[in-house]
Design a protein around this motif. Structure first.
Motif, PDB file in Angstrom:
ATOM      1  N   THR A 155       0.838  -1.203   0.000  1.00  0.00           N
ATOM      2  CA  THR A 155       0.000   0.000   0.000  1.00  0.00           C
ATOM      3  C   THR A 155       0.872   1.251   0.000  1.00  0.00           C
ATOM      4  OG1 THR A 155      -0.177   0.468   2.385  1.00  0.00           O
ATOM      5  CG2 THR A 155      -1.598  -1.280   1.491  1.00  0.00           C
ATOM      6  N   GLU A 156       0.225   2.399  -0.201  1.00  0.00           N
ATOM      7  CA  GLU A 156       0.936   3.680  -0.151  1.00  0.00           C
ATOM      8  C   GLU A 156       1.207   4.127   1.282  1.00  0.00           C
ATOM      9  OE1 GLU A 156      -0.553   6.854  -2.635  1.00  0.00           O
ATOM     10  OE2 GLU A 156      -1.537   5.407  -3.961  1.00  0.00           O
ATOM     11  N   GLU A 157       0.778   3.321   2.255  1.00  0.00           N
ATOM     12  CA  GLU A 157       0.914   3.708   3.656  1.00  0.00           C
ATOM     13  C   GLU A 157       2.225   3.235   4.291  1.00  0.00           C
ATOM     14  OE1 GLU A 157      -1.368   5.701   4.787  1.00  0.00           O
ATOM     15  OE2 GLU A 157      -2.518   5.487   2.929  1.00  0.00           O
ATOM     16  N   CYS A 158       3.136   2.728   3.480  1.00  0.00           N
ATOM     17  CA  CYS A 158       4.368   2.160   4.060  1.00  0.00           C
ATOM     18  C   CYS A 158       5.538   3.139   3.979  1.00  0.00           C
ATOM     19  CB  CYS A 158       4.713   0.836   3.388  1.00  0.00           C
ATOM     20  SG  CYS A 158       5.015   0.962   1.620  1.00  0.00           S
ATOM     21  N   GLY A 159       5.252   4.429   4.077  1.00  0.00           N
ATOM     22  CA  GLY A 159       6.288   5.449   3.985  1.00  0.00           C
ATOM     23  C   GLY A 159       7.389   5.310   5.029  1.00  0.00           C
ATOM     24  N   ILE A 172       9.925   2.648   4.052  1.00  0.00           N
ATOM     25  CA  ILE A 172      10.788   3.134   2.974  1.00  0.00           C
ATOM     26  C   ILE A 172      11.771   4.163   3.506  1.00  0.00           C
ATOM     27  CG2 ILE A 172      10.805   4.326   0.750  1.00  0.00           C
ATOM     28  CD1 ILE A 172       7.910   3.194   0.362  1.00  0.00           C
ATOM     29  N   SER A 173      11.299   5.022   4.403  1.00  0.00           N
ATOM     30  CA  SER A 173      12.159   6.045   4.999  1.00  0.00           C
ATOM     31  C   SER A 173      13.350   5.423   5.714  1.00  0.00           C
ATOM     32  CB  SER A 173      11.342   6.904   5.972  1.00  0.00           C
ATOM     33  OG  SER A 173      12.163   7.884   6.580  1.00  0.00           O
ATOM     34  N   ARG A 174      13.086   4.372   6.477  1.00  0.00           N
ATOM     35  CA  ARG A 174      14.182   3.702   7.205  1.00  0.00           C
ATOM     36  C   ARG A 174      15.172   3.057   6.233  1.00  0.00           C
ATOM     37  NH1 ARG A 174       9.829   2.324  10.753  1.00  0.00           N
ATOM     38  NH2 ARG A 174       9.579   0.273   9.766  1.00  0.00           N
ATOM     39  N   LEU A 175      14.645   2.483   5.142  1.00  0.00           N
ATOM     40  CA  LEU A 175      15.520   1.878   4.134  1.00  0.00           C
ATOM     41  C   LEU A 175      16.445   2.926   3.525  1.00  0.00           C
ATOM     42  CD1 LEU A 175      16.282  -0.495   2.172  1.00  0.00           C
ATOM     43  CD2 LEU A 175      14.472   0.370   0.673  1.00  0.00           C
ATOM     44  N   LEU A 176      15.890   4.071   3.166  1.00  0.00           N
ATOM     45  CA  LEU A 176      16.689   5.134   2.563  1.00  0.00           C
ATOM     46  C   LEU A 176      17.688   5.716   3.549  1.00  0.00           C
ATOM     47  CD1 LEU A 176      13.849   6.957   0.593  1.00  0.00           C
ATOM     48  CD2 LEU A 176      15.641   5.512  -0.375  1.00  0.00           C
ATOM     49  N   GLY A 227       7.305   5.613  -2.255  1.00  0.00           N
ATOM     50  CA  GLY A 227       8.740   5.825  -2.381  1.00  0.00           C
ATOM     51  C   GLY A 227       9.069   7.158  -3.027  1.00  0.00           C
ATOM     52  N   TYR A 228       8.300   7.548  -4.034  1.00  0.00           N
ATOM     53  CA  TYR A 228       8.508   8.850  -4.684  1.00  0.00           C
ATOM     54  C   TYR A 228       8.443   9.978  -3.646  1.00  0.00           C
ATOM     55  CZ  TYR A 228       8.501   7.888  -9.746  1.00  0.00           C
ATOM     56  OH  TYR A 228       8.840   7.517 -11.022  1.00  0.00           O
ATOM     57  N   LYS A 229       7.475   9.874  -2.749  1.00  0.00           N
ATOM     58  CA  LYS A 229       7.291  10.921  -1.739  1.00  0.00           C
ATOM     59  C   LYS A 229       8.479  10.978  -0.784  1.00  0.00           C
ATOM     60  CE  LYS A 229       2.244  10.389  -1.912  1.00  0.00           C
ATOM     61  NZ  LYS A 229       1.039   9.930  -1.174  1.00  0.00           N
ATOM     62  N   GLN A 230       8.952   9.807  -0.348  1.00  0.00           N
ATOM     63  CA  GLN A 230      10.073   9.771   0.579  1.00  0.00           C
ATOM     64  C   GLN A 230      11.373  10.244  -0.088  1.00  0.00           C
ATOM     65  OE1 GLN A 230       9.944   9.189   3.851  1.00  0.00           O
ATOM     66  NE2 GLN A 230       7.724   8.943   3.651  1.00  0.00           N
ATOM     67  N   ILE A 231      11.551   9.887  -1.337  1.00  0.00           N
ATOM     68  CA  ILE A 231      12.748  10.314  -2.065  1.00  0.00           C
ATOM     69  C   ILE A 231      12.734  11.824  -2.271  1.00  0.00           C
ATOM     70  CG2 ILE A 231      13.879  10.186  -4.321  1.00  0.00           C
ATOM     71  CD1 ILE A 231      13.015   7.190  -4.355  1.00  0.00           C
ATOM     72  N   ALA A 232      11.557  12.370  -2.593  1.00  0.00           N
ATOM     73  CA  ALA A 232      11.435  13.819  -2.789  1.00  0.00           C
ATOM     74  C   ALA A 232      11.760  14.580  -1.505  1.00  0.00           C
ATOM     75  CB  ALA A 232      10.035  14.159  -3.271  1.00  0.00           C
ATOM     76  N   LYS A 233      11.379  14.030  -0.346  1.00  0.00           N
ATOM     77  CA  LYS A 233      11.665  14.677   0.936  1.00  0.00           C
ATOM     78  C   LYS A 233      13.164  14.843   1.168  1.00  0.00           C
ATOM     79  CE  LYS A 233       7.565  13.182   3.516  1.00  0.00           C
ATOM     80  NZ  LYS A 233       7.072  12.350   4.644  1.00  0.00           N
ATOM     81  N   GLY A 284      15.318  15.491  -1.188  1.00  0.00           N
ATOM     82  CA  GLY A 284      15.880  16.355  -2.212  1.00  0.00           C
ATOM     83  C   GLY A 284      16.564  15.617  -3.337  1.00  0.00           C
ATOM     84  N   LEU A 285      16.255  14.320  -3.488  1.00  0.00           N
ATOM     85  CA  LEU A 285      16.862  13.525  -4.547  1.00  0.00           C
ATOM     86  C   LEU A 285      15.994  13.570  -5.804  1.00  0.00           C
ATOM     87  CD1 LEU A 285      17.862  10.367  -2.442  1.00  0.00           C
ATOM     88  CD2 LEU A 285      19.326  12.289  -3.103  1.00  0.00           C
ATOM     89  N   VAL A 286      16.634  13.512  -6.953  1.00  0.00           N
ATOM     90  CA  VAL A 286      15.921  13.537  -8.224  1.00  0.00           C
ATOM     91  C   VAL A 286      15.880  12.119  -8.791  1.00  0.00           C
ATOM     92  CG1 VAL A 286      15.865  14.448 -10.569  1.00  0.00           C
ATOM     93  CG2 VAL A 286      16.642  15.902  -8.677  1.00  0.00           C
ATOM     94  N   ILE A 287      14.666  11.589  -8.974  1.00  0.00           N
ATOM     95  CA  ILE A 287      14.504  10.242  -9.508  1.00  0.00           C
ATOM     96  C   ILE A 287      14.915  10.220 -10.977  1.00  0.00           C
ATOM     97  CG2 ILE A 287      12.820   8.441 -10.072  1.00  0.00           C
ATOM     98  CD1 ILE A 287      11.282   9.300  -7.571  1.00  0.00           C
ATOM     99  N   GLY A 288      15.744   9.271 -11.324  1.00  0.00           N
ATOM    100  CA  GLY A 288      16.271   9.185 -12.679  1.00  0.00           C
ATOM    101  C   GLY A 288      17.644   9.813 -12.812  1.00  0.00           C
ATOM    102  N   LYS A 289      18.005  10.620 -11.803  1.00  0.00           N
ATOM    103  CA  LYS A 289      19.325  11.263 -11.806  1.00  0.00           C
ATOM    104  C   LYS A 289      20.131  10.817 -10.595  1.00  0.00           C
ATOM    105  CE  LYS A 289      21.619  15.763 -11.622  1.00  0.00           C
ATOM    106  NZ  LYS A 289      21.426  17.240 -11.522  1.00  0.00           N
ATOM    107  N   ASP A 290      19.575  11.046  -9.401  1.00  0.00           N
ATOM    108  CA  ASP A 290      20.276  10.663  -8.170  1.00  0.00           C
ATOM    109  C   ASP A 290      19.988   9.223  -7.782  1.00  0.00           C
ATOM    110  OD1 ASP A 290      21.243  13.322  -7.853  1.00  0.00           O
ATOM    111  OD2 ASP A 290      19.288  13.889  -7.049  1.00  0.00           O
ATOM    112  N   ILE A 291      18.830   8.740  -8.150  1.00  0.00           N
ATOM    113  CA  ILE A 291      18.419   7.388  -7.781  1.00  0.00           C
ATOM    114  C   ILE A 291      17.394   6.892  -8.802  1.00  0.00           C
ATOM    115  CG2 ILE A 291      16.557   8.202  -6.267  1.00  0.00           C
ATOM    116  CD1 ILE A 291      17.243   5.851  -4.377  1.00  0.00           C
TER     117      ILE A 291
END
Length: 246
Positions: A182-186, A189-193, A214-220, A222-229
């Motif tokens: 689900t989308e509720e596992c932020g 994902i946060s701990r993994l990152l 994951g998109y939401k946690q990565i954005a928090k 400041g990482l750019v998906i496709g560039k940084d990860i």
């Protein structure tokens, strides 16, 4: 003599889930084509989701819907296990199916005992890892799985490990997190990152709903998906195409 009109029961998870909705739409379209009565039971979850105490308190009542198909009430039963069964083992689902005795049953997503099943190939995960390694030269690839009780989640997790082995990349448990589809596992994902900060090339999500989280946690961060990860999802739900990048 009039032709018999068959009546089929369709048990799906929560209708607000995009996967369950797609299953329902496909079933409804085909039932219309075949001139079959379709009765839909939105069971939600066989065991309740843990994120919201209010829904956890009341969702169990949806399980009473299984009793409506007992005593040969239907000519056949189709049961979508991917969503409703995500928090239980296949044995729990098998016990439910046993109630219907000799009524023809087919499952969608998970193979339960000897019941016929329409399932999805998990080798898409292998293809994702191939792409991440061969096109993006990723070596530190994280994986967010579904619940360990779910057969489909286990199959996708095993494909991830097999794909790493194929590319001679050592398996690292530190790069793995168990989500819940689900989308509720932020938080997971946060701990993994956080524990792999600056040392992770990509994250492979076992479904698209978790990829959205994951998109939401990565954005928090400041990482750019496709560039940084790099990020991959799985299932190709309609919402996936609305993400940036899609």
């Amino acid at each position: 003599m009039a032709k018999k009109r068959y009546t089929v029961a369709l048990f799906v998870g929560c209708m607000e889930n995009e996967f369950s909705e797609e299953v329902f739409l496909g079933a409804a379209h085909t039932a219309e084509q075949l001139d079959v009565n379709l009765v839909v039971f939105p069971v939600k979850f066989i065991e309740t989701i843990k994120h919201n105490l209010i829904t956890e308190k009341y969702q169990y009542q949806y399980n009473c819907m299984f009793s409506y198909a007992e005593n040969h009430s239907f000519d056949a039963i189709v049961i979508e296990t991917a969503v409703m069964g995500k928090f239980v083992t296949d044995n729990t689902i098998f016990e439910i199916l046993q109630k219907y005795k000799d009524t023809p049953i087919i499952t969608i997503a998970e193979k339960i005992s000897n019941y016929p099943c329409v399932a999805f190939s998990s080798n898409g995960i292998e293809q994702e890892i191939d792409h991440l390694v061969e096109c993006h030269h990723a070596e530190r690839i994280g994986f967010v799985s579904g619940p360990s009780s779910n057969l489909e989640a286990v199959a996708r997790y095993n494909e991830y490990k097999k794909a790493l082995l194929k590319h001679n990349i050592p398996f690292d448990q530190n790069l793995v997190a168990e989500g819940d589809f689900t989308e509720e596992c932020g938080e997971v994902i946060s701990r993994l990152l956080d524990r792999n900060a600056g040392e992770i090339d990509a994250v492979c999500f076992a479904n698209d709903s978790m990829a959205i989280a994951g998109y939401k946690q990565i954005a928090k961060r400041g990482l750019v998906i496709g560039k940084d990860i790099c990020v991959t999802g799985f299932d190709d739900i309609p919402a996936a195409s609305a993400l940036a990048p899609a």
